[in-house]
Design a protein around this motif. Structure first.
Motif: not given
Ligand SMILES: [Zn+2]
Length: 359
Positions: A5-11, A13-16
């Motif tokens: 559940g670690v969000p991306t720097p932009g918040g 949910r999914y990492w690209t």
């Protein structure tokens, strides 16, 4: 990271995939032994490093930014802005900056790099033109854009699949929108085109429809634009004459300067409001003119085509046609598609042309 559940720097949910790939290749995360680092930096720098430690590398001075003045034509006439171009610098100019060990074992980094070594961007992914991109296709459940999604087939290794799916769900996770289904891109695009080419093969009806839409927009204006602008223009003139009258009164000592200040700020409010109204009238006028221009282009260039030629239209031309039609397609959960021609952002203009299919 998604599992934890670690969000991306932009918040999000999914990492690209793009991020994951660049992280794997980023030297910052790759721990190098002192001996390896030593060859990349000056003696002064290596003297400060601990020979028993490992270090990542941050590469500095890898790109060159050049700026060019470009002119653009917009509503407000010609404007100028600086355009940035980024070009890579030759490897010899790069500067290695040792950074603390990321803590990721070197074997992991090497193994991950080995795994993605032969990956290459699907040529068809970058070449594919998404006809319904740019907000034309919307999630009928949450109103977000439908964004494109490309994935490799699991059975045949070289087959790519293209979908549209709800952007909110893709970004924020399953709870953000219940619209789960991913729609094969070709299918949705085909359905929308089927509808639109139907419109184009009946120029008489299309002209009537477009005229009706433009008329609808015009109806939103109470009068002709000049008529509508008149009271606001005279309001502005009034403000000006009042302003100088108040200033005279203050000069003559009939009112204090405090009173003058209050009067002037009142006038300023009136003036701002009048200017906004005039702006809105002008925008609407411009919008109508654009609609008329698009109507003429649609009727002249596309609606006069023979059906066979219409079928030959390239995806980007179809996209252009959709834009001219102010098209918007909503996919409801279950797959029903609602296509509407919409003008501006006012809800009042959504009512025309709603048709739907259920696949
Ligand atoms: Zn949605």
């Amino acid at each position: 990271m998604e599992a934890e559940g670690v969000p991306t720097p932009g918040g999000a949910r999914y990492w690209t995939q793009v991020f994951v790939r660049s992280a794997i290749l980023d030297e910052v995360y790759c721990p190098y032994a002192y001996e390896e680092i030593e060859t990349l930096v000056t003696v002064e720098v290596s003297a400060q490093l601990d020979p028993d430690q490992r270090y990542g590398i941050f590469w500095h001075n890898t790109k060159r930014n050049t700026y060019k003045q470009v002119s653009e034509t917009s509503f407000n006439g010609k404007t100028y802005r600086k355009k940035r171009r980024v070009t890579p610098k030759p490897r010899e100019e790069w500067i290695a900056v040792p950074v603390p060990d990321s803590g990721i074992p070197r074997e992991w980094v090497d193994a991950a790099r080995e795994v993605i070594k032969d990956n290459h961007r699907s040529p068809s992914t970058s070449r594919r033109f998404w006809e319904l991109s740019g907000g034309l296709l919307r999630c009928g459940h949450c109103d977000a854009n439908m964004r494109n999604y490309t994935t490799l087939g699991s059975r045949a290794p070289d087959v790519w699949y293209f979908y549209y799916r709800c952007a909110r769900r893709a970004e924020k996770g399953d709870e953000a929108c219940l619209h789960k289904k991913m729609y094969p891109a070709a299918g949705v695009e085909h359905r929308v085109w089927e509808f639109v080419s139907g419109l184009l093969t009946d120029p008489g009806q299309l002209r009537a429809d477009l005229d009706a839409m433009i008329e609808e927009e015009r109806q939103g204006m109470h009068d002709e634009p000049e008529q509508e602008a008149k009271p606001w223009l005279s309001k502005l003139a009034q403000v000006e004459s009042k302003r100088s009258r108040f200033q005279d009164m203050a000069a003559e000592g009939y009112i204090t300067f405090d009173e003058l200040g209050a009067k002037l700020s009142e006038l300023e409010e009136t003036r701002t409001f009048a200017v906004e109204r005039l702006e809105a009238i002008r925008n609407r006028q411009e919008r109508i003119e654009e609609m008329e221009k698009d109507r003429d282009a649609l009727l002249e260039s596309y609606a006069s085509m023979v059906p066979e030629a219409l079928e030959e239209l390239a995806p980007d031309e179809r996209h252009q046609v959709y834009r001219m039609l102010r098209l918007r397609a909503d996919v409801r959960i279950g797959g029903a598609l609602e296509v509407s021609g919409m003008f501006g952002e006012e809800e009042a203009f959504c009512r025309s042309k709603v048709r739907s299919w259920t696949p």
